[in-house]
Write an enzyme that holds these catalytic residues in place. Structure first.
Site, PDB file in Angstrom:
ATOM      1  N   THR A 195       0.816  -1.225   0.000  1.00 15.83           N
ATOM      2  CA  THR A 195       0.000   0.000   0.000  1.00 15.83           C
ATOM      3  C   THR A 195       0.844   1.267   0.000  1.00 15.83           C
ATOM      4  OG1 THR A 195      -1.874  -1.047   1.089  1.00 15.83           O
ATOM      5  CG2 THR A 195      -1.761   1.300   1.309  1.00 15.83           C
ATOM      6  N   ARG A 223     -13.281  -8.481  -2.218  1.00 12.93           N
ATOM      7  CA  ARG A 223     -12.926  -7.988  -0.880  1.00 12.93           C
ATOM      8  C   ARG A 223     -12.457  -6.527  -0.927  1.00 12.93           C
ATOM      9  NH1 ARG A 223      -7.923  -5.776   1.357  1.00 12.93           N
ATOM     10  NH2 ARG A 223      -7.842  -6.268   3.557  1.00 12.93           N
ATOM     11  N   GLY A 225     -10.619  -3.579   1.441  1.00 13.98           N
ATOM     12  CA  GLY A 225      -9.902  -3.372   2.701  1.00 13.98           C
ATOM     13  C   GLY A 225     -10.253  -2.020   3.285  1.00 13.98           C
ATOM     14  N   ASP A 226      -9.354  -1.515   4.109  1.00 11.96           N
ATOM     15  CA  ASP A 226      -9.588  -0.227   4.773  1.00 11.96           C
ATOM     16  C   ASP A 226      -9.310   0.958   3.852  1.00 11.96           C
ATOM     17  OD1 ASP A 226      -6.856  -1.113   4.827  1.00 11.96           O
ATOM     18  OD2 ASP A 226      -6.404   0.570   6.147  1.00 11.96           O
ATOM     19  N   THR A 246      -1.700   1.759   6.611  1.00 13.33           N
ATOM     20  CA  THR A 246      -1.340   0.563   5.860  1.00 13.33           C
ATOM     21  C   THR A 246      -1.292  -0.604   6.831  1.00 13.33           C
ATOM     22  OG1 THR A 246       0.446  -0.572   4.685  1.00 13.33           O
ATOM     23  CG2 THR A 246       1.103   1.289   6.049  1.00 13.33           C
ATOM     24  N   GLY A 247      -1.737  -1.765   6.383  1.00 10.56           N
ATOM     25  CA  GLY A 247      -1.711  -2.915   7.286  1.00 10.56           C
ATOM     26  C   GLY A 247      -2.854  -3.850   6.965  1.00 10.56           C
ATOM     27  N   GLY A 249      -6.171  -4.650   6.589  1.00 12.15           N
ATOM     28  CA  GLY A 249      -7.286  -3.722   6.454  1.00 12.15           C
ATOM     29  C   GLY A 249      -8.462  -4.027   7.372  1.00 12.15           C
TER      30      GLY A 249
END
Ligand code: ASP
Length: 326
Positions: A195, A223, A225-226, A246-247, A249
C-alpha cells in the site's frame, strides 16, 4: 489607573501572542508518504530502487507545495508516481487476488471541507487515486466500486484517467507471490502487505490525505480493505490531522482507526503522536500495520508495529527524510 489599564492590555497581548504561537503553524508546508508496512526488505537492489522512487515522489510533493498548489494536488501527484512503480502494492505493482486478477482501491480526502472520494475493486484504471478524486469532484457520491467504478472511469474520457489492459498490472513479482501462497508457502500477514499513502499540509493550512492499494495478496474476489473506507484507512480534518494507514485492512476497519485518531485529538484533546501510538499498541483491539499523519500545526508522525515501513517526509523547515527499512 491609566497605567494599570496599560499593563493589563500589554499582559493580555503577550498572553494571546504566546497562545497564537503555541497553536500556530510551525511550518509553511509539510508532507509525509508511506510505501506500505510489512517485513523490512534486506535486498540492497530493491532498497535502492524503492528509495529512488520515494525520492522522486517526495520531490514532486515538495515542488507542488512550494509552488503554492494545494495539498490535494500534492497528494494526488505523489500517489500517481507510487502507483506507476511496480515496487509498491498500488496501481502497477498491486498484488493479485485469489483469482489472479487485480482489484485496486483508493481514497482521497480534503481536510478543509471533509469532501472525499473513493474507489474499490477497479480493474482497468492506471491511477486509482485520480479516479477517487474524480468521484469526489464530479459525483454526489463518496465510494464507487467494481464494474460501476470502471465504467465511470471509461466514461470520463479524461487524460488523467488512463484505461489499461489487465496485463499491465500482472507483474512477474506478483504472479510469483501468488504462486507461493497457493502452494501453501505461508506468507505471514506482515509479508502480505504493501500500500501507498500520502498526507500533505499546504501553505493555506489545508490538510489532504490519500491512500492507494492492491489490497492483501490472495484476497477474495470482491474484498475491500480499509483503504477505500473513509475513517478506516484514510481521514483528514483541518482541525485535527490527516491520516493514511497501511496494514491488515480488516483490523483498521473494525476499529475505525483513522477516524479514531481524529476523535482522540478532537474530543480527548490528545496529541497526534500519542493518539497514533495508542491505536497501534492497543492490546484489547490489536492492529497490524503502520500509520502516517500530519497535524494542523504541521507536525509529522510515522509509526508502525511491523518489521518495517517504507516512508518519506519533508517540511519547509528543512526536514527531508527517506527510510525504506526499519
Ligand atoms: N491496508 C491494505 C488492505 O488491507 C493493505 C496494506 O496496507 O498493505 O487492503
Amino acid at each position: 489607573m491609566k497605567q494599570l489599564e496599560l499593563v493589563m492590555a500589554l499582559s493580555l497581548m503577550v498572553f494571546f501572542g504566546a497562545l497564537a504561537m503555541a497553536n500556530g503553524k510551525q511550518t509553511e508546508y509539510a508532507i509525509v508518504i508511506h510505501g506500505g508496512a510489512g517485513s523490512a526488505t534486506t535486498d540492497p537492489v530493491v532498497i535502492a530502487a524503492r528509495q529512488a522512487v520515494l525520492e522522486k515522489a517526495l520531490g514532486i510533493g515538495i515542488a507542488t507545495l512550494e509552488a503554492g498548489d494545494t495539498s490535494l494536488d500534492a497528494v494526488e501527484k505523489v500517489i500517481r508516481i507510487l502507483e506507476d512503480s511496480p515496487l509498491f502494492n498500488a496501481g502497477r505493482g498491486g498484488v493479485l487476488t485469489a483469482k489472479g486478477t487485480n482489484e485496486l482501491d483508493a481514497t482521497i480526502m480534503n481536510g478543509k471541507t471533509r469532501a472525499c472520494g473513493a474507489v474499490g475493486g477497479v480493474t482497468k484504471v492506471k491511477n486509482p487515486i485520480s479516479l477517487a478524486r474524480k468521484v469526489m469532484i464530479e459525483t454526489r457520491h463518496v465510494l464507487l466500486v467494481a464494474e460501476g467504478a470502471d465504467v465511470f472511469a471509461t466514461d470520463l474520457d479524461d487524460p488523467m484517467i488512463e484505461i489499461v489492459e489487465p496485463e499491465y498490472f500482472r507483474t512477474e513479482k506478483q504472479v510469483e507471490r501468488l504462486r507461493r501462497i497457493r502452494e501453501k508457502e505461508q506468507l505471514s500477514d506482515r509479508e502480505k502487505m504493501g500500500t501507498v499513502g500520502c498526507v500533505a499540509l499546504d501553505k493555506y493550512g489545508n490538510i489532504a490525505a490519500g491512500t492507494s492499494t492492491g489490497g492483501l495478496v490472495n484476497k477474495k474476489h470482491g474484498r475491500l480493505g480499509d483503504s477505500p473506507i473513509i475513517g478506516a484507512g484514510t481521514y483528514a480534518d483541518n482541525t485535527t490531522c490527516g491520516i493514511s494507514c497501511t496494514g491488515v485492512g480488516e483490523d483498521f476497519i473494525r476499529n475505525a482507526i483513522a477516524y479514531d485518531i481524529h476523535a482522540r485529538m478532537r474530543y480527548g484533546k490528545q496529541k497526534m503522536e500519542s493518539a497514533v501510538k495508542d491505536v497501534l499498541n492497543n492490546e484489547k483491539h490489536p492492529i497490524v500495520g503502520g500509520i502516517i499523519g500530519i497535524d494542523h500545526r504541521g507536525f509529522i508522525t510515522m509509526q508502525f508495529n511491523t518489521g518495517g515501513m517504507a516512508r518519506a517526509a519533508a517540511d519547509s523547515k528543512g526536514l527531508h527524510l527517506i527510510e525504506v527499512g526499519k
